[in-house]
Design an enzyme around this catalytic site. Structure first.
Site, PDB file in Angstrom:
ATOM      1  CD  GLU A 156      -2.705  -1.383   2.481  1.00 39.37           C
ATOM      2  OE1 GLU A 156      -2.618  -0.531   3.363  1.00 39.37           O
ATOM      3  OE2 GLU A 156      -3.427  -2.394   2.580  1.00 39.37           O
ATOM      4  CD  GLU A 174      -4.673  -8.117   1.991  1.00 36.27           C
ATOM      5  OE1 GLU A 174      -5.548  -7.409   2.512  1.00 36.27           O
ATOM      6  OE2 GLU A 174      -3.469  -7.826   2.019  1.00 36.27           O
TER       7      GLU A 174
HETATM    8  O1  9MR Z   1      -7.152  -8.508   8.809  1.00 37.18           O
HETATM    9  C1  9MR Z   1      -6.254  -7.617   9.426  1.00 37.18           C
HETATM   10  C2  9MR Z   1      -6.830  -7.159  10.754  1.00 37.18           C
HETATM   11  O2  9MR Z   1      -6.885  -8.224  11.684  1.00 37.18           O
HETATM   12  C3  9MR Z   1      -6.007  -6.008  11.324  1.00 37.18           C
HETATM   13  O3  9MR Z   1      -6.659  -5.488  12.470  1.00 37.18           O
HETATM   14  C4  9MR Z   1      -5.853  -4.932  10.269  1.00 37.18           C
HETATM   15  C5  9MR Z   1      -5.029  -3.771  10.804  1.00 37.18           C
HETATM   16  O4  9MR Z   1      -4.590  -2.932   9.799  1.00 37.18           O
HETATM   17  O5  9MR Z   1      -5.223  -5.486   9.123  1.00 37.18           O
HETATM   18  C6  9MR Z   1      -6.022  -6.442   8.503  1.00 37.18           C
HETATM   19  O6  9MR Z   1      -5.411  -6.900   7.317  1.00 37.18           O
HETATM   20  C7  9MR Z   1      -5.164  -5.910   6.300  1.00 37.18           C
HETATM   21  C8  9MR Z   1      -3.971  -6.375   5.490  1.00 37.18           C
HETATM   22  O7  9MR Z   1      -2.885  -6.599   6.340  1.00 37.18           O
HETATM   23  C9  9MR Z   1      -3.600  -5.368   4.427  1.00 37.18           C
HETATM   24  N1  9MR Z   1      -4.722  -5.062   3.584  1.00 37.18           N
HETATM   25  C10 9MR Z   1      -5.955  -4.694   4.264  1.00 37.18           C
HETATM   26  C11 9MR Z   1      -6.327  -5.768   5.306  1.00 37.18           C
HETATM   27  C12 9MR Z   1      -7.644  -5.445   5.961  1.00 37.18           C
HETATM   28  O8  9MR Z   1      -7.536  -4.266   6.681  1.00 37.18           O
END
Ligand code: 9MR
Length: 372
Positions: free
Chosen positions: A170, A277
């Site tokens: 990102e 994802e």
């Molecule tokens: O699924 C993840 C969640 O448990 C965390 O709280 C969150 C914090 O930023 O991140 C989520 O995963 C993210 C991923 O690492 C990057 N792309 C977006 C995902 C959803 O937020």
């Protein structure tokens, strides 16, 4: 006369359908009723063995409150031939303090995968989020050194298990161009940190598939910005070999034509496509209702959506290397707390983004992506 005939026809059809349903001894399906679920017969990764790797993100008690994935999903884990740590390999978890590594949650995933013949997609080495502040503090040289050490230590530890890493996550902003408020960008005074991340990763493991991962990649303006970044920074020369399309989608977004264009664009640039994802938000795009029931109507709409998306994935299996769901079943999804475009800590609104339900049974969507 014509009007009368027209109004008689639907009436006749209604009477006929009631008659048929009562003759076969059942009632017509109720759109608001509870959808049927069933025990899955085929393993997802076996169904897709000629197409691409099928993965899932798992939680490994990295934040204490999260369950161990292996205790939670013993029956569903065999559906995947790749696992990704939902949080356990992120910088703030794995190196919370300088030089102090917390490998236990990630090790648990890697060990489980090795014992069960599964691969691992690593997520994520360099990100503006979930990264302790010490990592990006100090001079540019300090920060560069921190990044180098982090990448080397983490990649070396899991070198034999990880076939692909999200090296940078990102880095492009939604407003266009670079995410200039990323602490990495700020510390470097520009986007060169992205080049360094790929350089360091390539030095550790030139065989590993090194990926740039982002959300909204399917949006024309953002995919253009990502393409421009890759070209300008010559990332492919520095080790980039794949694009990660995060795929946090909903019942309407993205349009299939845009998805196809996105896959084609990055494939033409010589990159592997990883769907990293995948989850389908059942409510975003339809007014984000608070009344969140998973009824027959929604089960069908979700199934239709999964069917068309996987049909497109299969058509592109020469371009797509892996498809990873961002979770396994509806009982654990970040989307329960992410609605109205914000993270709502502690305020759960249920979502149903997967092909397995809260009781770990298969939904209609599972059927549609396994029977084709
Ligand atoms: O699924 C993840 C969640 O448990 C965390 O709280 C969150 C914090 O930023 O991140 C989520 O995963 C993210 C991923 O690492 C990057 N792309 C977006 C995902 C959803 O937020």
């Amino acid at each position: 006369m014509k009007l009368i005939t027209l109004s008689i026809i639907p009436m006749f059809l209604l009477v006929l359908s009631i008659l048929i349903f009562s003759l076969v001894g059942c009632s017509p399906p109720d759109p608001s009723g509870t959808p049927k679920s069933f025990t899955p017969k085929k393993l997802l990764h076996e169904v897709y063995s000629d197409h691409f790797i099928i993965g899932a993100a798992v939680a490994s008690s990295e934040y204490g409150s999260m369950d161990y994935f292996d205790k939670k999903y013993p029956n569903l884990l065999p559906h995947y031939n790749s696992l990704t740590a939902e949080n356990a390999m992120k910088p703030e978890v794995i190196q919370p303090l300088k030089g102090s590594f917390n490998f236990a949650p990630a090790d648990r995933i890697v060990k489980y995968a090795a014992a069960n013949d599964q691969k691992i997609r690593g997520h994520a080495l360099v990100w503006h989020n979930q990264t302790s502040s010490w990592m990006t503090e100090g001079t540019k040289e300090d920060v560069r050194e921190n990044m180098k050490n982090h990448i080397e230590t983490v990649m070396n530890r899991y070198k034999d298990s990880i076939y692909s890493w999200d090296v940078v996550n990102e880095a492009v902003s939604d407003q266009g161009s670079y995410r200039a408020d990323s602490p990495w960008y700020v510390a470097y005074g520009g986007p060169e940190y992205i080049i360094d991340a790929f350089k360091f990763a390539k030095e550790v493991d030139p065989e590993c598939k090194l990926v740039y991962n982002d959300y909204s990649v399917v949006r024309p303006s953002k995919r253009y910005d990502i393409m421009t970044m890759i070209k300008k920074l010559e990332l492919q020369k520095h080790g980039l070999s794949g694009i990660g399309i995060q795929a946090h989608w909903n019942l309407y977004y993205p349009e299939l034509e845009e998805l196809q264009r996105t896959i084609d664009l990055f494939h033409q640039m010589g990159l592997e496509v990883h769907i990293t994802e995948l989850d389908i938000d059942c409510f975003d795009g339809i007014g984000n209702t608070e009344n969140r029931k998973f009824d027959n109507d929604l089960a069908k709409r979700l199934a239709d959506r999964y069917e068309e998306i996987f049909e497109l994935f299969r058509k592109n299996s020469d371009k797509i290397s892996s498809v990873t769901f961002w979770g396994i079943a509806d009982d654990h999804t970040w989307l329960d707390y992410f609605y109205n475009s914000t993270w709502n800590a502690g305020k759960k609104l249920k979502n149903y983004p997967f092909v397995f339900d809260e009781d770990h049974r298969a939904k209609e969507a599972y059927k549609r992506i396994t029977e084709f």
